[in-house]
Design an enzyme around this catalytic site. Structure first.
Site: not given
Length: 147
Positions: A22, A99
């Site tokens: 991430y 995302h």
């Protein structure tokens, strides 16, 4: 023009949660960059994050009349929440799903999104820059619709 930027469960942990997937930017840093781009585009940005599905649905319902579009990173709710999908559909607003990681290159259960079916588009795998791509696209779509 006002666009809601909504982040779902665990995205408050960005910067520390699995940075190899991430990235190292915090959610606050990402939101700052989104707001900066929003100013450049002449778009007001309203950011919201919750770990609770019901709070996200309540936010959509409370804010939909004052917004022209939604950018949402539903996190894990993308793969599980019909209620969130229904709230997005019920808002009547154009939605772009984001995302940070490429959900199609991860576990099989992440490859199905209930949100994608009601979104104008999905941005996946571009890291934090995916939010800016979504904002550029959604602002352009909305401005074209105004003309």
């Amino acid at each position: 023009m006002r666009i809601l930027v909504i982040n779902g469960p665990n995205l408050n942990l960005l910067g520390t949660r699995e940075p190899e997937i991430y990235g190292s930017l915090t959610l606050q840093e990402i939101e700052r960059r989104i707001r900066e781009r929003g100013r450049e585009l002449g778009v007001e940005i309203a950011c919201f994050q919750s770990n609770h599905e019901g709070a996200i649905i309540d936010y959509i319902q409370a804010e939909q009349a004052a917004a022209q579009g939604i950018i949402i990173n539903p996190g894990g709710l993308a793969h599980t929440s019909v209620g969130l999908r229904d709230a997005l559909t019920g808002s009547g607003l154009p939605v772009v799903e984001v995302h940070i990681s490429n959900i199609h290159a991860r576990e099989p259960f992440r490859r199905r999104s209930y949100v994608a079916g009601v979104a104008r588009g999905v941005v996946t795998g571009l890291g934090w820059r995916g939010y800016l791509a979504a904002l550029d696209a959604l602002a352009g779509i909305l401005k074209e619709a105004e003309a």
